[in-house]
Design an enzyme around this catalytic site. Structure first.
Site, short mmCIF file in Angstrom:
data_model
loop_
_atom_site.label_atom_id
_atom_site.label_comp_id
_atom_site.label_asym_id
_atom_site.label_seq_id
_atom_site.Cartn_x
_atom_site.Cartn_y
_atom_site.Cartn_z
N ASP A 6 -31.07 4.75 -40.74
CA ASP A 6 -31.34 4.90 -39.29
C ASP A 6 -30.15 4.51 -38.42
OD1 ASP A 6 -31.43 2.19 -39.83
OD2 ASP A 6 -33.12 1.79 -38.52
N GLU A 7 -28.94 4.55 -38.99
CA GLU A 7 -27.78 4.06 -38.24
C GLU A 7 -26.53 4.78 -38.72
OE1 GLU A 7 -25.67 -0.33 -37.53
OE2 GLU A 7 -27.28 -0.09 -39.01
N ASP A 12 -28.04 3.93 -33.27
CA ASP A 12 -28.97 3.03 -33.96
C ASP A 12 -30.38 3.35 -33.49
OD1 ASP A 12 -29.96 1.02 -35.52
OD2 ASP A 12 -29.18 -0.63 -34.30
N MET A 13 -31.22 3.81 -34.42
CA MET A 13 -32.61 4.11 -34.05
C MET A 13 -33.34 2.84 -33.64
SD MET A 13 -32.65 7.35 -34.43
CE MET A 13 -34.40 7.57 -34.09
#
Length: 348
Positions: free
Chosen positions: A103-104, A9-10
């Site tokens: 982003d995940e 996860d960013m």
């Protein structure tokens, strides 16, 4: 063989990209979602979160909490470009990647001949070297626990959850942490005195099924550390759409139709790229008092042309009686079918 699942996860992705592209924003409260007071926070930097700002908060509320923040519009094409760099790193490790969002993602590294912690450190190092961004990693033997772990030490953290930690690790956690428990379900459970996972463990599987429907069985096993969901490498697209917060509240249908035409063009373009057609057109509306409404029409045939999508959208809008001004309008399509295409021989 015990599975090795990683959840990546960013950290505050959109805001982090803006801080990387604009170094003078580093260390400052950056809020992405628009400079207009009528926008919604898409994400914000950790510096902004200290002021109580969070995603989905209206911009005007964020400005009240942090008037000196840096408010920026969403640059989705830029974030997508950076996302591709990051996902290329994932695919260098394994083909078993399940994107959850831009982003995940989950990675199943069971067959990778390295320890999970080595892979996690490699991902963090490569993402930093190539993009300058940080991320958080959760490692476990199933998806539920890996996702739970990635949120444990944010930002820029790593957390491993092993079988011997279960169920003691889970017991004190809020039921909000359980996959499948939404806000409504949590509120209903709270009303009968269920606040923690330990509280929920006192409920039988039958009771949870009665209370939560088909998710009840999954939840019953999940809170005991059992989650057999596999990595889904090809996620099916359920809908395609666009929406916007209006600069000024309005119920002027001619103006709203102008916006729907822009959306119809975007949606038709997306359908064309995916070789899809649609049977269901939906208009989403949010009134000035933040009440949401949707209205759909399902046809007995598929369509994909701009003018056809636009016409159905306008028909839906014309049938509606707008008793209040709207602050948001959206258009989406669903119920897809593939366009029939003839496969031509290279030699023909």
């Amino acid at each position: 063989m015990e599975r090795k699942i990683i959840h990546v996860d960013m950290d505050a992705f959109f805001a982090a990209v803006e801080q990387r592209d604009h170094p003078h924003f580093k260390g400052k409260p950056v809020i992405v979602g628009g400079s207009s007071k009528r926008g919604i926070v898409a994400t914000c930097s950790y510096e902004a979160r200290r002021y109580g700002i969070h995603s989905a908060m209206p911009i005007f509320m964020a400005e009240e909490k942090c008037p000196h923040g840096i408010y920026l519009p969403v640059r989705y094409s830029r974030y997508k470009e950076v996302s591709r760099e990051i996902f290329n790193i994932f695919y260098d490790i394994t083909d078993l990647v399940e994107p959850l969002s831009i982003d995940e993602a989950y990675l199943d590294i069971t067959d990778v001949k390295k320890e999970a912690i080595e892979v996690a450190h490699y991902i963090k190092r490569e993402v930093m070297n190539r993009t300058g961004l940080t991320l958080s990693v959760g490692i476990s033997y199933n998806k539920f626990l890996a996702k739970l772990a990635s949120d444990w030490n944010k930002p820029n953290g790593i957390k491993i959850i092993t079988k011997d930690m279960i169920p003691e690790l889970l017991k004190p956690l809020s039921i909000n942490k359980v996959y499948g428990i939404g806000k409504k379900s949590a509120k209903k459970l709270n009303a009968i005195g269920i606040f923690t996972i330990e509280d929920m463990m006192d409920l039988t599987e039958e009771y949870l099924v009665h209370f939560l429907g088909k998710m009840g069985t999954e939840v019953y096993h999940m809170i005991r550390g059992v989650d057999n969901r596999q990595i889904q490498t090809g996620r099916e697209i359920k809908s395609i759409g666009r929406e916007t917060t209006l600069q000024k509240d309005t119920r002027d249908k001619e103006y709203l139709k102008e916006i729907l035409l822009v959306f119809a063009k975007d949606v038709a373009n997306s359908l064309d790229k995916r070789n899809l057609s649609t049977k269901t057109i939906t208009i989403k509306m949010k009134e000035a008092d933040f009440i949401n409404h949707t209205k759909s029409r399902t046809l007995n045939y598929h369509l994909d042309a701009v003018e056809d999508i636009y016409k159905v959208a306008c028909d839906i809008l014309d049938e509606l009686v707008l008793e209040k001004d709207l602050r948001l309008i959206g258009l989406s399509v669903s119920n897809f079918g593939e366009e029939e295409m003839q496969q031509l021989s290279f030699f023909e």
